[in-house]
Motif scaffolding. Structure first.
Motif, PDB file in Angstrom:
ATOM      1  N   TYR A 194      57.471  33.195  78.053  1.00  0.00           N
ATOM      2  CA  TYR A 194      57.779  34.003  79.226  1.00  0.00           C
ATOM      3  C   TYR A 194      57.754  35.487  78.865  1.00  0.00           C
ATOM      4  CZ  TYR A 194      59.134  29.589  81.280  1.00  0.00           C
ATOM      5  OH  TYR A 194      59.118  28.297  81.748  1.00  0.00           O
TER       6      TYR A 194
ATOM      7  N   ALA B 149      63.052  38.820  80.779  1.00  0.00           N
ATOM      8  CA  ALA B 149      63.102  37.818  81.831  1.00  0.00           C
ATOM      9  C   ALA B 149      64.557  37.635  82.255  1.00  0.00           C
ATOM     10  CB  ALA B 149      62.541  36.490  81.335  1.00  0.00           C
TER      11      ALA B 149
ATOM     12  N   LEU C  25      65.539  32.022  84.967  1.00  0.00           N
ATOM     13  CA  LEU C  25      64.094  32.004  85.197  1.00  0.00           C
ATOM     14  C   LEU C  25      63.564  30.568  85.102  1.00  0.00           C
ATOM     15  CD1 LEU C  25      61.608  33.971  85.538  1.00  0.00           C
ATOM     16  CD2 LEU C  25      61.229  33.597  83.096  1.00  0.00           C
TER      17      LEU C  25
END
Length: 333
Positions: A99, A103, A107
């Motif tokens: 990711y 983030a 998430l």
């Protein structure tokens, strides 16, 4: 079921191999021959980075292949293409590192990702794992199972995080414990990762899954108290304010394994959404069981854990720890 395990002699691969054997599966382990695979497996030798290194896989068919590769994506690409049409399900053990950073906490799997390519050489851990995902998806028409693990703990750990804490608490005396005690952790016991992965493969699942415990399944306090208890209650946990630790130049995650102070990086590492995996049957054992099993394994192998050559051994230098403790003890809030 017939499983082809690419790897299978260390940590995650070994746990998956042993879980498959417990199910009564027929397991073939493809590895470089540096470590003995678990008894009961068939063994094939090869080096995925060498010319003709996959020759031993030229023949054969399997229901499932599990690939834990974390280096250049080209190795996953070549393996997946070679096995296409001869395996029912390709499973790639990936990472939540794919990711894009930063983030936010919570998430899910459809969050923004780093760039990666199945044709790339080694770039960096996150990009290499994403490239591995793309390689598996490309070879199997988007039907690969992508297991995005987070922090992995448990028996056979060759990164050194939980073994370091166990060794430190076993040594006894005052132990610098990074606060706050209530700081939520998100990790996966390697045996729970193995069980879920094979269950999901057998069920024919595909696509990405965040496979870690729910955030707060354990806390820093529960983890270190479990370490102290299982190693004989000889350690005095000195809970110390995070800012005092940071001001002293101590590095989270490396000097004090597992620990990240509250903030952006903590949210990234310890705050992923795992609703999809939970709905698909993920069950996580208590942290006390993970700690106890890891300690028992360390005792069985003589107390010295294996250490990956591509990762520096974690842990705080004893002199630095003593200096911090001598400088004052601030209770964590």
């Amino acid at each position: 079921m017939k499983l082809l395990m690419l790897g299978g002699t260390e940590f995650v691969g070994r746990a998956i191999t042993e879980d498959a054997l417990e199910r009564g599966w027929e397991v073939t382990v493809f590895h470089r021959g540096r470590h003995a695979p678990p008894p009961g497996t068939a063994s094939l030798h090869g080096d995925r980075t060498a010319p003709d290194g996959l020759a031993a896989l030229a023949d054969g068919a399997w229901d499932v292949v599990v690939d834990t590769w974390g280096g250049a994506p080209t190795a996953v690409r070549d393996s997946a293409r070679l096995l296409r049409g001869r395996v029912g399900r390709y499973v790639y053990i990936s990472s939540r590192s794919v990711y894009a950073y930063p983030a936010p906490a919570g998430l899910p799997e459809d969050g923004p990702l780093v760039d990666g390519s199945p044709d790339a050489g080694p770039v960096g851990y996150a990009e290499d794992k994403r490239g591995g995902e793309l390689a598996a998806l490309d070879a199997f028409d988007g039907e690969a199972l992508l297991v995005r693990a987070g922090l992995i703990l448990g028996p056979y750990e060759n990164v050194g995080r939980l073994p370091w804490w166990l060794g430190r608490t076993a040594a006894g005396g005052p132990v610098l414990a990074p606060g706050p005690q209530e700081l939520p952790l998100q990790y996966i016991d390697v045996r729970d990762l193995a069980r879920w992965t094979l269950d999901a493969a057998e069920a024919g699942r595909s696509g990405p899954y965040n496979v870690v415990s729910p955030s707060g399944h354990a806390t820093m306090g529960r983890l270190l108290r479990a370490c102290a208890a299982v190693t004989g209650d000889r350690a005095e946990l000195v809970w110390t304010d995070p800012q005092a630790i940071l001001d002293a130049g101590v590095q989270p995650w490396t000097d004090l394994p597992v620990w990240l102070p509250a903030g952006e990086l903590h949210d990234f590492m310890h705050g992923g959404d795992v609703a999809k995996a939970l709905a698909a049957g993920l069950v996580c054992r208590p942290v006390e069981e993970t700690v106890a099993a890891t300690w028992a394994w360390l005792q069985d192998i003589g107390g010295t854990p294996p250490q990956r050559t591509d990762r520096p051994a974690p842990g705080l230098d004893p002199d630095r720890e003593a200096a911090l403790l001598a400088g004052g003890r601030a209770a964590a809030t």
